[in-house]
Each structure stands twice: as structure tokens, then as C-alpha cells.
Design a protein around this motif. Sequence first.
Motif, PDB file in Angstrom:
ATOM      1  N   GLN A   1       0.900  -1.011   0.071  1.00  0.00           N
ATOM      2  CA  GLN A   1      -0.210  -0.013  -0.134  1.00  0.00           C
ATOM      3  C   GLN A   1       0.840   1.131   0.086  1.00  0.00           C
ATOM      4  O   GLN A   1       0.389   2.241  -0.354  1.00  0.00           O
ATOM      5  CB  GLN A   1      -0.874   0.073   1.288  1.00  0.00           C
ATOM      6  CG  GLN A   1      -2.140  -1.065   1.255  1.00  0.00           C
ATOM      7  CD  GLN A   1      -2.922  -0.781   2.147  1.00  0.00           C
ATOM      8  OE1 GLN A   1      -3.842   0.297   2.303  1.00  0.00           O
ATOM      9  NE2 GLN A   1      -2.985  -1.565   3.173  1.00  0.00           N
TER      10      GLN A   1
ATOM     11  N   GLN B   1     -13.297   2.774  -7.525  1.00  0.00           N
ATOM     12  CA  GLN B   1     -12.169   1.960  -6.729  1.00  0.00           C
ATOM     13  C   GLN B   1     -13.009   1.120  -5.622  1.00  0.00           C
ATOM     14  O   GLN B   1     -14.080   1.638  -5.246  1.00  0.00           O
ATOM     15  CB  GLN B   1     -11.374   2.886  -5.784  1.00  0.00           C
ATOM     16  CG  GLN B   1     -10.331   2.514  -5.129  1.00  0.00           C
ATOM     17  CD  GLN B   1      -9.095   2.136  -5.894  1.00  0.00           C
ATOM     18  OE1 GLN B   1      -9.033   2.487  -6.969  1.00  0.00           O
ATOM     19  NE2 GLN B   1      -8.081   1.649  -5.336  1.00  0.00           N
ATOM     20  N   GLN B   2     -12.451  -0.009  -5.363  1.00  0.00           N
ATOM     21  CA  GLN B   2     -13.143  -0.862  -4.397  1.00  0.00           C
ATOM     22  C   GLN B   2     -12.221  -1.171  -3.193  1.00  0.00           C
ATOM     23  O   GLN B   2     -11.313  -2.111  -3.601  1.00  0.00           O
ATOM     24  CB  GLN B   2     -13.794  -1.920  -4.745  1.00  0.00           C
ATOM     25  CG  GLN B   2     -14.643  -2.934  -3.967  1.00  0.00           C
ATOM     26  CD  GLN B   2     -14.988  -4.214  -4.513  1.00  0.00           C
ATOM     27  OE1 GLN B   2     -14.740  -4.558  -5.620  1.00  0.00           O
ATOM     28  NE2 GLN B   2     -16.127  -4.932  -3.902  1.00  0.00           N
ATOM     29  N   ASN B   3     -12.204  -0.748  -2.077  1.00  0.00           N
ATOM     30  CA  ASN B   3     -11.030  -0.928  -1.096  1.00  0.00           C
ATOM     31  C   ASN B   3     -11.505  -2.036  -0.134  1.00  0.00           C
ATOM     32  O   ASN B   3     -12.411  -2.185   0.395  1.00  0.00           O
ATOM     33  CB  ASN B   3     -10.949   0.247  -0.291  1.00  0.00           C
ATOM     34  CG  ASN B   3     -10.333   1.461  -1.021  1.00  0.00           C
ATOM     35  OD1 ASN B   3      -9.731   1.368  -1.910  1.00  0.00           O
ATOM     36  ND2 ASN B   3     -10.900   2.592  -0.663  1.00  0.00           N
TER      37      ASN B   3
ATOM     38  N   GLY C   1      -5.694  -4.210   0.997  1.00  0.00           N
ATOM     39  CA  GLY C   1      -4.931  -3.047   0.690  1.00  0.00           C
ATOM     40  C   GLY C   1      -4.642  -3.296  -0.883  1.00  0.00           C
ATOM     41  O   GLY C   1      -4.016  -2.307  -1.451  1.00  0.00           O
TER      42      GLY C   1
ATOM     43  N   ASP D   1      -5.792  -3.286  -4.915  1.00  0.00           N
ATOM     44  CA  ASP D   1      -6.717  -2.405  -5.980  1.00  0.00           C
ATOM     45  C   ASP D   1      -7.554  -2.977  -6.549  1.00  0.00           C
ATOM     46  O   ASP D   1      -7.371  -3.739  -7.492  1.00  0.00           O
ATOM     47  CB  ASP D   1      -5.683  -1.610  -6.852  1.00  0.00           C
ATOM     48  CG  ASP D   1      -4.895  -0.573  -6.277  1.00  0.00           C
ATOM     49  OD1 ASP D   1      -5.234   0.329  -5.576  1.00  0.00           O
ATOM     50  OD2 ASP D   1      -3.430  -0.866  -5.882  1.00  0.00           O
TER      51      ASP D   1
END
Length: 413
Positions: free
Chosen positions: A39, A209-211, A215, A217
Motif C-alpha cells: 500500500q 475503486q473498491q477498497n 489493501g 487495488d
Amino acid sequence: MDFAIADRDTAELDRFRHEFRAWLEKNVPADRKQPVDSQELDSDDYKWFLGFRKELAKHGWLYPTYPKEYGGGGLSANHESVIEEELTRSNVIRMGVTPNFVFPGLLVWGTEEQRQRFLRPLLTGEKSCWYKMTEPQSGADLAGIQTRAVRDGDDWLITGQNVFITGGTGPDRPDWLYGLAITDPNAPRHRNMGLFMIPVPSAGLEIRQQNLIGGDDQHFLFLDNVRVPGDHLIGGDHQGWQVGATSRENEHGGTGRAFPRDEVMEDLVEYARTTKHDGTTLGKDPVVQQATMDAYMDAHVQALLLKRTYWMYHNRKEVQYEGNVGNVHGRESSLRQTVRVREVMKMYSLLGTKEPGVPHGGAQEVSQRSRAGQNHAGGSTNIMKVVLARRIGISRTQERAPVTPATAGQQGG
Ligand SMILES: Cc1cc2nc3c(=O)[nH]c(=O)nc-3n(C[C@H](O)[C@H](O)[C@H](O)COP(=O)(O)OP(=O)(O)OC[C@H]3O[C@@H](n4cnc5c(N)ncnc54)[C@H](O)[C@@H]3O)c2cc1C
């Protein structure tokens, strides 16, 4: 069995190792080393890494065993093993760009024109591609996808949604999405879909984005009548499941690994050997010793399973269930390793990378988070067991391994 790859020329491999190591020493700056927590890598690192990949590709070192005419290195599996070992040793940044599973599908099922147009720039590192499969209602049951592709003249219009799609760092976007869509809702399951290379950007395509806890991507995709040219369909318009199966075989372990390593186990052994406790070292404690040796055994079994499959694949022996065994064992043993690390290191295993004096720079905390999620990626462990049961013939349905580059008489994998 020594898992040797045929045609091993030790003197040539030694020469190659020296050449590659010297190149890495010259071309990997000190500030481009892999951090403990990926990350911490940013878009600037990603850009540097894309350039580094292109340089590797110029020498044939990026995808060493793929054919030269499609942008690979045309090198042997022995060379690939050396490359993997030396890249690990150099500790250079390594980031996900295009998942390896995409290449076998393009190589086996693409026309010559499609291999040149799509596969070549992916293998030379000029372009990138994400693997677009999972939908909100169909992950484990991939054949249940709802994304639709409707013909419009020579083109297709694709509408649907995806979740969990792994891709480049931050705002970086790929050149294509490699993914399935239903082309014929009236056809039987598994014979009702096509596999498309969807251009990015495209009108009607949104990427968010989907977190996740690990961590990495991941992304949500939204497609609303995205126009895809007819020549971007790989294989026939009812053959998408088969094209995807060639990719999934790679994703599910069917090519093994050249240089498997379990750094969590290596760190754990080091911790037991060096940590002072009650006037002696932690490793002398019988309970710690048991847990650490269990970790040591699992890591060795896993490495042997992966090397066996790699050796079989590159010697063109039929891989029927061996890749799946490595896949299931890897997923389950990797979770066992995290439990042992907590048993031995206690609360130290949960200290983050920024905590002063944290053992191994916080690598154990990172692995505690990422290993759980990784067990879901690529189809969950339960599904891997379903596939394995089919392969060894105890299931309601029986299954042979799908066609791969090796069984199609191609190099690479
Ligand atoms: C880190 C990460 C990266 C990923 N990257 C990608 C990517 O790049 N591209 C992509 O397309 N997808 C990606 N995925 C998605 C991944 O492939 C799915 O999560 C996976 O296929 C499972 O689907 P699901 O999450 O919808 O779970 P579900 O299908 O909802 O399953 C939920 C649970 O039920 C169990 N289950 C379901 N059916 C059965 C059955 N028949 N028998 C036994 N157990 C069953 C499953 O094992 C699981 O435990 C990624 C996921 C993660 C976590």
C-alpha cells in the motif's frame, strides 16, 4: 524425481544468472525496492515499474517462456526460474499489471491477428489488461453471469456490472478488460457466452475503486451499452466459457510456480531462532518449536507441489489435478501459517509497519490481513475443492483439464 526441466545446461544458466544479476544491480535504483506493505507504493512507483517492465521485455525477461513472435522471450523454463530467483533477490518493486491468466486464453483461442493486436503489446509491457469476471450475483457460480452482449451490426453492445476487479494503482487504468458476457440467453449454460476484449476508455464504461482489507487495488465496473468491435471477440460467440477455462486453469494453479517461497515461514523461523526469552531463545520453547516446525513443513510441502506442477507443465506432461492440489493446499496452509504466527509472536504479529521496533518491518501484520482475502480471489477455496473433486473423479460431474498453451503445442504459461 528432481523436478528438472529438460535440456538443463548448467554452464549456460550460470552465465545467464551473472548477466541478469549485473543488469538488475545497474537498473534497480535503491528507492525502487519493494516495501513491506505494498500500500506504500504509489502512482509514481507504478509509472516507474511500467517502464522497468518494458526494459525487461526488450531482453525477453518479462514473460520469458512465451513465444518471441508474440512479444515473449522465447526462453526456457530454466531461464525463467533464474529470472524469478534473481528478481526476488534484488527485491525490486513488483506490482500487478496484467494478470497472467489473460495470456493463455489469448494465445490458445485468439486468431493470429488478435494475438498480434492484443497479446503482443501485453507481453511487451506496452499495454495492460484487467480480468473482468466476477459480478455482484455470480462469483463462485461464474456461469451464472448476467452481463449481456447484444449484436449491433458488426459490433456488440455490452451491459452489466462487476465487482472485485483487480487492477493498477490509484487512478491508473488498463487498455482492455478481458471478460465474459452472455451472447445467447436461450442457449444452454456454458454454451451461451462470449469472451471479449473491451477497450478502455469506452463510452458507457465507469470504473470505481473498491477498497478491501488487504489493501490491493480492486474495482467496481459499470457497463451501459459499451460498444465493442466484432473482432474483439476471442473464440466463437458461444465459446466464451471454454476460452475462460483456459485462463482459469492458469489462475487455479495449472502451471505451478518457478520459484515458490514462503517469506512468512522464513521470518517465523528467524524470529524463533533469534528472539530472546527467559534467558534463552524462543525456539527452545517446546510449544513454539511445534508451531514453527508445522509452518516449516507446510511451506516445504507447498513449494514441492508448486514445483512439481511447474516441472510437469514445462515438460509437457498432462496436468490433470496436480495444479488444483497445489491451489487448495496453498490456500488452506496459508491460513494455518497466519494462526501459527499469532501463536508464536503473539501481539507482535499484529503491529503495523510504522510501529517502532516491529519485527520484520511489520510483514506479519500485512500477511495476516492479505492472506484471508487472497483465499477468496480466483474463486474461493470451496470452489477449488469442487473442481479438484471433479478432476479426481469423485464428483457428480467429471472433468478433464481444459486446453492450455502446453497441450495446444504452444510455448508459454
Ligand atoms: C483480493 C481479491 C481479488 C480479486 N480479483 C478479481 C479479479 O481480478 N477479477 C475477477 O473477476 N474477480 C476477482 N475477485 C473475485 C473473486 O473471484 C470472487 O470473490 C470469488 O470468485 C468468489 O465469489 P464471491 O465473492 O461472489 O463469493 P460467493 O460466490 O458469494 O460465495 C460465498 C461463499 O459461498 C461458498 N460457495 C458458493 N458456492 C458454493 C458451492 N457450490 N459449493 C461450496 N461452497 C460454495 C464460497 O466458497 C464462499 O465461501 C477477487 C477477489 C478478491 C478477494
